[in-house]
Design a protein around this motif. Structure first.
Motif, PDB file in Angstrom:
ATOM      1  N   TYR A 143      -6.032   2.745  13.357  1.00 42.95           N
ATOM      2  CA  TYR A 143      -6.607   2.455  12.050  1.00 42.95           C
ATOM      3  C   TYR A 143      -7.570   1.281  12.153  1.00 42.95           C
ATOM      4  N   PHE A 152       0.837  -1.194   0.000  1.00 37.01           N
ATOM      5  CA  PHE A 152       0.000   0.000   0.000  1.00 37.01           C
ATOM      6  C   PHE A 152       0.874   1.247   0.000  1.00 37.01           C
ATOM      7  N   LYS A 181      -9.232  -4.561   2.016  1.00 41.82           N
ATOM      8  CA  LYS A 181      -9.274  -3.101   1.893  1.00 41.82           C
ATOM      9  C   LYS A 181      -8.056  -2.458   2.537  1.00 41.82           C
ATOM     10  N   ALA A 182      -7.802  -1.216   2.141  1.00 43.13           N
ATOM     11  CA  ALA A 182      -6.745  -0.450   2.785  1.00 43.13           C
ATOM     12  C   ALA A 182      -7.195  -0.029   4.182  1.00 43.13           C
ATOM     13  N   PRO A 183      -6.254   0.162   5.075  1.00 43.09           N
ATOM     14  CA  PRO A 183      -6.606   0.694   6.401  1.00 43.09           C
ATOM     15  C   PRO A 183      -7.236   2.079   6.293  1.00 43.09           C
ATOM     16  N   PHE A 238      -1.318   8.392   8.539  1.00 42.22           N
ATOM     17  CA  PHE A 238      -1.679   8.217   7.132  1.00 42.22           C
ATOM     18  C   PHE A 238      -3.172   8.434   6.925  1.00 42.22           C
ATOM     19  N   TRP A 295      -4.926   6.478   1.577  1.00 39.33           N
ATOM     20  CA  TRP A 295      -4.248   5.252   1.182  1.00 39.33           C
ATOM     21  C   TRP A 295      -4.582   4.896  -0.268  1.00 39.33           C
ATOM     22  N   GLY A 296      -3.644   4.254  -0.929  1.00 31.85           N
ATOM     23  CA  GLY A 296      -3.935   3.647  -2.213  1.00 31.85           C
ATOM     24  C   GLY A 296      -4.726   2.365  -2.023  1.00 31.85           C
ATOM     25  N   LEU A 337      -7.814   5.626   8.643  1.00 34.97           N
ATOM     26  CA  LEU A 337      -7.418   6.363   9.839  1.00 34.97           C
ATOM     27  C   LEU A 337      -8.640   6.715  10.673  1.00 34.97           C
ATOM     28  N   GLN A 378      -9.139  -1.761   9.631  1.00 33.61           N
ATOM     29  CA  GLN A 378      -8.974  -2.406   8.333  1.00 33.61           C
ATOM     30  C   GLN A 378      -9.967  -3.541   8.173  1.00 33.61           C
TER      31      GLN A 378
END
Lengths: 119, 107
Positions: B36, A95, B42-44, A106, A109-110, B46, B38
């Motif tokens: 975070y 990522f 999927k991406a985490p 962060f 995110w991609g 924030l 998740q």
């Protein structure tokens, strides 16, 4: 709104290299910090390193020193991760993630890029 | 390098419950800690930064606390959408690091 769009999945042979891209939009590319985070199958998150394009210098996690290069092209607002001497343990989701300047958390995110290392 | 230890590694709870996840740093990191969420594939996302600041758009049932080396993430009134894996991350210095994660599932 910041968007990060990564390149597609890759399949690589052991010993080869992979280069993953992360194209950004909507942020302040030069002053943002662009980072790479790895997640092996069913494992946790691992910070690999990051770069602030305006400073031009990347920082790397010790685990990847010597094998990883993070770079940025401000003409295309794109960050890159290159990992060399690939081994099967590098099979993972990679990522990219942005932080505002040196905040280090962060907020964008991609979508992730899956890299498979297999003979 | 700073290490983060999360507990518990997994947690079962019911909709409506209040749960708390802890994160301990190997040294004092002031309030430089983020959380975070998740979900699989999927991406985490924030949730919390600087120990207790709620990221824009995150529901107020999420709250963070702590300072120094001990931190918590609490979720009050669990919703079905909250069942996921949660990670802490320190932002104190380079190298950055994440905790091992806490998987929250439905009892």
């Amino acid at each position: 709104q910041v968007q990060l769009v990564q390149s597609g999945a890759a399949v690589k042979k052991p010993g080869s290299s992979v280069k993953v891209s992360c194209k950004t939009s909507g942020g302040s590319f030069n002053s943002d910090s662009l980072n790479w985070v790895r997640q092996a199958p069913n494992q946790g998150l691992e910070w690999m390193g990051g770069i602030i394009p305006i400073l031009g210098k990347a920082n790397y996690a010790q685990n990847f020193q010597g094998r990883v290069t993070i770079s940025a092209d401000d003409s295309t607002a794109t960050a890159y991760l290159e990992l060399s001497s690939l081994r099967s343990e590098d099979t993972a989701m990679y990522f990219c993630a942005r932080s505002v300047r040196l905040s280090h958390y962060f907020d964008s995110w991609g979508q992730g890029t899956h890299v498979t290392v297999s003979s | 390098d700073i290490q983060l230890t999360q507990s518990p590694p997994s947690l079962s709870a019911s909709v409506g419950d209040r749960v708390t996840i802890t994160c301990r740093a190997s040294q004092s990191i002031s309030r430089f800690l983020s959380w975070y969420q998740q979900k699989p594939g999927k991406a985490p996302k924030l949730l919390i930064y600087d120990a207790s600041s709620l990221q824009s758009g995150v529901p107020s049932r999420f709250s963070g606390g702590g300072s120094g080396s001990d931190f918590t993430l609490s979720i009050s009134g669990l919703q079905p959408d909250d069942f996921a894996t949660y990670y802490c991350q320190h932002t104190y210095s380079i190298p950055l690091a994440f905790g091992g994660g806490t998987k929250l599932d439905i009892k």
